[in-house]
Design an enzyme around this catalytic site. Structure first.
Site, PDB file in Angstrom:
ATOM      1  CD  GLU A  54      -5.540  54.688  50.153  1.00 17.86           C
ATOM      2  OE1 GLU A  54      -5.089  53.846  49.431  1.00 17.86           O
ATOM      3  OE2 GLU A  54      -6.054  54.667  51.272  1.00 17.86           O
TER       4      GLU A  54
ATOM      5  CD  GLU B 218      -2.326  51.694  51.479  1.00 17.72           C
ATOM      6  OE1 GLU B 218      -3.027  51.177  50.893  1.00 17.72           O
ATOM      7  OE2 GLU B 218      -2.148  52.590  52.616  1.00 17.72           O
TER       8      GLU B 218
END
Length: 638
Positions: free
Chosen positions: A183, A263
Site C-alpha cells: 500500500e 484485501e
C-alpha cells in the site's frame, strides 16, 4: 447486473487454456485473456490472510486445515521484518518464527501462497513490521530511497528472498505471487526510485518469471503513487465499496490482466477505548459472491487474525495516538482462537457455488476450559526491583534519552531523577512538546502520583521535598504502523520514550538515571517464581503504581485453550510460563480477556502467572480463567 459489471464478467471468463510442456510448472498472467495461468490453465484464487507471527506454531496446521476445508485454494502471508531481525544483523527463523516450516505446512495442506515480504507490511503490527533499530539513524526517511534505509532493506532482503526462492511455485513450492512493498500509495513519500530499487532486488533474488504485484487502496492518488511498470497493480476494498467502480479503477492502471482484490475486508481492527468492530457476515458473503461471479481473484483480510502477543501491536496516529488492542480477532471467519464462525460457514456456502470444495467435516473448535479463579500476591513495586529487572543498571544522562538511544526498543524504561527544590504546593509537571511516548507513570519516593499520556494528558501535579526520588516509568504502547507519522523525525515524534525535557514548575528536570527494563528476560529466567524469590519476605498489600504480582494455576491434567480475565485490574501486561500474552486494559476496553493457548499450559507442573499492573490492582488480587472470550465491552472512552 450493471453493464460495466457484465463487461467484466465477459472479459474474465474469456480465459482459455494455454500450452505447457508436460511436467513443467508455471504461474503467469495472461494479459490477452485477463486471467492468471497456472500450469497453462486458467486459474482464479480464493485466498485468506493468516499471520504466522500471531499464531503459536503448535496451531499452524489446525488453522491452515480449516482454511483449506472452507474451500480456499490459497493463503496470503505477511513477513514482519522486525519479528525476524529484532537486533540489527541477527536474524531468527526458528520456533514460532520458522517461516519455511509454515510454508511447508501450507504446501502439504494443499494451499498456494501469496507472499507479502514487505519490507513494510502495516498489518496493525508494531511500526508496520519495520525494525525499531532503524530509528537509531538520525533523520532517516523510512520507505524511501534514503541511503541508510535502502542499505538496511537490501541487507534484509538479501537474507529473506533467497530463502523464499525454492518455495516459488515455478521451483516446486507453493508461492504463486509476491507483493512488493505494501500500500505504498498511502504513504507521503511517493518515491518511485525506492520502488524501482525494490523491484530490482526482487527480480535479482526471485528471477524474471515470478509474478510481482502491488496492492493499494481504492483511490486514484494511492494507485498513482503505489504502482510501477513491471509490477502488477491490484486494489483493496471492503463490503461498502462499489465493486464495479473499484475494478474500473484497477483497470485504469492495469488495462489487461486478472481482476484482483488483494484485501477484501471480512472485519476490522480494534483500538483501546473504541467500540468493537464488526462486519456483517451476510454483507461479506454477498459481496464475495458478486466478485467471484465477475471472475475476480480475492484475498479475504483477515481469514484468521490471531493475537498481538508481547509488544507487537501497532498504533494509529491520525488526529491522536490510538494503540491497537492485544486481540487481532478482527471479527474474522476464524476467531482469535481459530474457531469456525457463522461467517466462515456463510463464506464456505458461497465458495461452493464456484468450485469444488474438499469433502469431509470442518475441523472443530479447539477445546476450551474454564480453570477458574487464581489469587495472586504482590511481588513488589517496579522501583524496588531494578536490580532484578534492569541487571546492567542505568544509563546516566543530563537530559532524557529515547528508547532507541539506549537500544531498548520495546516494553518499558524507568527514568529516575530528584526534585530540584521543595514543592509544598502542587506544582505542574509538564510534557511541553507532547514528549511522553506513550504513557508515563509518575512516583515520588515510591508513592504513585499519577500519569501523563501522549496527546491527551500533558500536565499533572507533583509535591515533595528537595532531593526526593522521582521515578517515571514509560510504557511503549506500540509504534505507529500506518501513514506519514511513521516517518516524522524532526522532533523524533514517533519514537516511544521521553522525547523532550520535562518541566516541573519553572525547572527543567535534569541528571537522569535511565533504566532499560528487561522484564521478559527476568521472567524467562524463572523470576519471580524461582525458589530464591519464594523465600523472600511476604510482600505488602496491593498499592497504586507500577507493581508486579505472581501466582500459579495448578495443573489438572488439561492443557486446553482458555481466556484470562483481569476483572477490576486497571492496565498492564501478563506472562504465563514465561510467554508474554500481551497488554490488558479492561478499564478502557473493548477487550476484556487475553487468549491463552492451551499448549502453553503444563498438565503436570504449576503454571506460573506474572502480572505487571501499572496503575492499581484490586484488593481481591484475583484473576479468572474463562472458557470464552470477551472482546466487546468498552467501559471508558479514551
Amino acid at each position: 447486473m450493471a453493464a460495466g459489471v457484465l463487461l467484466l464478467v465477459v472479459v474474465n471468463f474469456a480465459c482459455f487454456s494455454g500450452h505447457l510442456v508436460s511436467g513443467e510448472r508455471s504461474f503467469s498472467i495472461d494479459y490477452k485473456n485477463n486471467c492468471f495461468l497456472k500450469d497453462g490453465e486458467p486459474f482464479q484464487y480464493i485466498s485468506g490472510s493468516i499471520h504466522y507471527s500471531r499464531i503459536p506454531r503448535y496451531y499452524w496446521k489446525d488453522r491452515l486445515m480449516k482454511m483449506y476445508m472452507t474451500g480456499l485454494n490459497a493463503i496470503q502471508v505477511y513477513v514482519p521484518w522486525n519479528f525476524h531481525e529484532p537486533v540489527q544483523g541477527v536474524q531468527n527463523f526458528t520456533g514460532d518464527r520458522d517461516l519455511e516450516h509454515f510454508l511447508d505446512l501450507a504446501n502439504r495442506t494443499g494451499l498456494l501462497v501469496i507472499l507479502r515480504p514487505g519490507p513494510y507490511i502495516c498489518a496493525e503490527w508494531e511500526m508496520g513490521g519495520l525494525p525499531a533499530w532503524l530509528l537509531q539513524k538520525p533523520n532517516i526517511i523510512l520507505r524511501s530511497a534514503d541511503t541508510d534505509y535502502v542499505q538496511a532493506v537490501s541487507n534484509w532482503l538479501a537474507v529473506l528472498l533467497p530463502k523464499m526462492k525454492p518455495w516459488l511455485y515455478i521451483n516446486g513450492g507453493n508461492i504463486i505471487t509476491v507483493q512488493v512493498e505494501n500500500e505504498y500509495g498511502s504513504y507521503f513519500a511517493c518515491d518511485y526510485n525506492y520502488m524501482r530499487h525494490l523491484q530490482t532486488l526482487f527480480r535479482f533474488f526471485l528471477g524474471e518469471d515470478t509474478v510481482l504485484f502491488t496492492t493499494d487502496g481504492n483511490t486514484d492518488k494511492e494507485m498513482t503513487c503505489g504502482t510501477l511498470e513491471g509490477l502488477y497493480a491490484t486494489v483493496d476494498f471492503g463490503t461498502d465499496t462499489n465493486i464495479t467502480e473499484a475494478f474500473k479503477r484497477q483497470r485504469r492502471f492495469e488495462p489487461r490482466g486478472p481482476l484482483v482484490n488483494s484485501e477484501f475486508y471480512t472485519g476490522w481492527l480494534d483500538h483501546w477505548g473504541d467500540p468493537h468492530a464488526v462486519v456483517d457476515a451476510q454483507k461479506v458473503s454477498r459481496v464475495l459472491g458478486e466478485m467471484l461471479t465477475m471472475g475476480a481473484n480475492i484475498n479475504m483480510y483477515m481469514f484468521e487474525g490471531g493475537t498481538n502477543f508481547g509488544y507487537w501491536n501497532g498504533a494509529d496516529h491520525d488526529t491522536r495516538f490510538r494503540s491497537v488492542v492485544t486481540s487481532y480477532d478482527y471479527d474474522a471467519p476464524l476467531s482469535e482462537a481459530g474457531d469456525p464462525t457463522e461467517k466462515l460457514l456463510a463464506i464456505r456456502d458461497v465458495i461452493k457455488q464456484f468450485r469444488n470444495i474438499p469433502s469431509g467435516p470442518m475441523p472443530p473448535a479447539t477445546p476450551k476450559f474454564a480453570y477458574g479463579f487464581v489469587t495472586l500476591k504482590k511481588v513488589g513495586n517496579v522501583s524496588n526491583l531494578l536490580n532484578t529487572i534492569s541487571p546492567f543498571g542505568p544509563v546516566k544522562s543530563q537530559y532524557p534519552l529515547t528508547f532507541e538511544d539506549i537500544k531498548q526498543y520495546y516494553g518499558y524504561v524507568l527514568y529516575r531523577t530528584t526534585l530540584p527544590r521543595d514543592l509544598s504546593e502542587p506544582t505542574p509537571l509538564i510534557s511541553p512538546l507532547n514528549g511522553v511516548h506513550d504513557r508515563a507513570y509518575v512516583s515520588v519516593n515510591g508513592v504513585f502520583l499519577g500519569l501523563l499520556q501522549r496527546d491527551t494528558m500533558l500536565v499533572m501535579n507533583v509535591t515533595g521535598r528537595q532531593g526526593d526520588t522521582v521515578d517515571i516509568l514509560i510504557e511503549n504502547m506500540g509504534r505507529v504502523n500506518f501513514g506519514s507519522k511513521i516517518n516524522d523525525y524532526k522532533a523524533r515524534e514517533q519514537s516511544p520514550g521521553l522525547l523532550s525535557d520535562l518541566i516541573l514548575g519553572k525547572d527543567v528536570l535534569k541528571d537522569w538515571e535511565i533504566y532499560p527494563l528487561d522484564i521478559d528476560g527476568a521472567i524467562a529466567g524463572g523470576w519471580p517464581h524461582s525458589d530464591s524469590w519464594k523465600t523472600s519476605p511476604a510482600p505488602r498489600e496491593p498499592s497504586a503504581g507500577p507493581s508486579f504480582y505472581m501466582g500459579t494455576l495448578q495443573p489438572n491434567g488439561l492443557s486446553w485453550d482458555t481466556f484470562l480475565k483481569l476483572n477490576e485490574w486497571t492496565k498492564g501486561q501478563v506472562w504465563i510460563n514465561g510467554m508474554n500474552l500481551g497488554r490488558y486494559w479492561p478499564a478502557r476496553g473493548p477487550q476484556q480477556t487475553l487468549y491463552v493457548p492451551g499448549p502453553l499450559l503444563s498438565t503436570t507442573l504449576p503454571n506460573n502467572i506474572t502480572v505487571l499492573e501499572l496503575e492499581g490492582a484490586p484488593a481481591h488480587l484475583r484473576v479468572l480463567f474463562m472458557d470464552r472470550p470477551q472482546l466487546n465491552a468498552t467501559v471508558e472512552k479514551s
